[in-house]
Design an enzyme around this catalytic site. Structure first.
Site, PDB file in Angstrom:
ATOM      1  N   GLN A   1      46.008  42.000  30.644  1.00  0.00           N
ATOM      2  CA  GLN A   1      45.108  41.181  29.828  1.00  0.00           C
ATOM      3  C   GLN A   1      44.493  40.041  30.655  1.00  0.00           C
ATOM      4  OE1 GLN A   1      43.755  41.418  26.906  1.00  0.00           O
ATOM      5  NE2 GLN A   1      44.748  43.371  26.484  1.00  0.00           N
ATOM      6  N   SER A   2      44.297  40.279  31.926  1.00  0.00           N
ATOM      7  CA  SER A   2      43.748  39.235  32.801  1.00  0.00           C
ATOM      8  C   SER A   2      42.338  38.819  32.382  1.00  0.00           C
ATOM      9  CB  SER A   2      43.719  39.758  34.240  1.00  0.00           C
ATOM     10  OG  SER A   2      42.916  38.939  35.049  1.00  0.00           O
ATOM     11  N   ASN A   3      42.155  37.534  32.134  1.00  0.00           N
ATOM     12  CA  ASN A   3      40.812  37.010  31.870  1.00  0.00           C
ATOM     13  C   ASN A   3      39.966  37.061  33.137  1.00  0.00           C
ATOM     14  OD1 ASN A   3      41.165  35.984  29.086  1.00  0.00           O
ATOM     15  ND2 ASN A   3      42.700  34.672  30.050  1.00  0.00           N
TER      16      ASN A   3
END
Ligand SMILES: *Cc1c(COP(=O)(O)O)cnc(C)c1O
Length: 330
Positions: free
Chosen positions: A73-75
């Site tokens: 879920q890396s921005n």
């Protein structure tokens, strides 16, 4: 004064600085939110500020491909995927598996943006990340492409310029609002935002202390990481600054069980802030940092402070990936 290196315009900046009416309590400092969650729509949050400098550097060195890495879920990976789509650069993401495998939140946008996605178990990722990045860069080279590898969170001597520039922006925000804040607070996850704000705050003579609230690892780790990023930046760009004189402060009391793992007080805080102010925080970064700041103010840690600035670094899509933790139902 320091001169900024070349950048590619990607972020909607300057972002607003807004007062938040959260605690109706005269003994409390005023809380100001630097709305870096509004640097864009899909391309929102703090990473786009860093990518402005990273992409300019990559393009100048002839890159046609960006390789980067992060959690599922890396921005940062989502922002890189969208930047690549916008500029016509190929993007290859190396993602660390965590939690479920649902195509959701940031990971959904990575797919929409057409990034090439590879996932690895947490163990394999941790053991082999540098090899994996180097190997993929070589693979692209053998296909006649030129890849630029962006480290975790774009936190390196190039990326931190995004927040050196933000510190400059804050200086003019403060002038416009006729305030001289005591504290600038951000969430810290790979250290670059904190490093850039610390360096920029020092270079621009802000009196506010910059405090990073850790969302993983510990204070020692981030104090060292920020100093490393700052030292490399000073060396690479030949800045007339002694890195040892740049104040670096990290608080690590609100990490909880670990990176991207929440706890009940955190979810309560996110809900409380949303329902009383309309501001959305995320459970991985801004929620932990803001919760920590509120607890520390309540405990008297910053007594005497009149104005505190919280840099809202974005992360809204991460909220959707943890929606079940809030326990809502019809
Ligand atoms: C990456 C990120 C941070 C942390 O910034 P670093 O520069 O990596 O320390 C904070 N908030 C959000 C929403 C992020 O995506």
């Amino acid at each position: 004064m320091i001169t900024l290196p070349a950048s590619t315009a990607l972020a909607h900046i300057p972002t607003p600085l807004e007062q938040l009416n959260y605690r109706d309590d005269r003994s409390w400092p005023r809380i100001w939110i630097k709305r870096d969650d509004l640097t864009g729509s899909g391309l929102s949050g703090n990473k786009v500020r860093k990518l402005e400098f990273v992409v300019a550097h990559a393009k100048r060195s002839g890159a046609d491909t960006l390789i980067t890495c992060g959690g599922l879920q890396s921005n940062h990976c989502r922002a890189t995927a969208l930047v690549g789509a916008r500029l016509g650069l190929k993007v290859h993401l190396i993602l660390r598996e965590e939690g479920g495998r649902e195509i959701e939140g940031n990971l959904f946008i990575d797919n929409l943006a057409g990034a090439t996605i590879e996932t690895f178990s947490a163990q394999e990722y941790q053991a082999n990340l540098n090899n994996l990045l180097a190997q993929r860069a070589k693979d692209y080279q053998s296909q006649g492409r030129t890849a630029h590898v962006i480290p975790t969170g774009a936190s390196d001597e190039i990326g931190i310029w995004g927040y050196v520039k933000c510190a400059q922006e804050l200086k003019s925000d403060f002038q416009q609002n006729a305030i001289d804040p005591d504290l600038i607070v951000c969430a810290t996850g790979s250290g670059g935002t904190q490093a850039g704000l610390s360096l920029g705050g020092y270079a621009h003579g802000l009196s506010a202390r910059v405090v990073g609230y850790a969302v993983c690892d510990d204070a020692d780790y981030f104090n060292r990481k920020a100093l490393t990023d700052i030292t490399r930046c000073v060396d690479a760009y030949e800045l007339a600054i002694d890195p040892q004189l740049v104040p670096i402060t990290t608080v690590d009391d609100y990490v909880g069980p670990g990176y991207a793992v929440g706890y009940p007080e955190l979810y309560d805080r996110i809900k409380d802030v949303a329902s009383r102010t309309g501001l959305l925080l995320d459970p991985v970064y801004t929620g932990k940092a803001f919760h920590g700041l509120m607890c520390d103010i309540a405990a008297g840690k910053y007594s005497g402070a009149k104005d505190i600035v919280f840099v809202h670094t974005g992360g809204t899509f991460g909220l959707f990936a943890q929606k079940t933790a809030f326990g809502f139902s019809l």
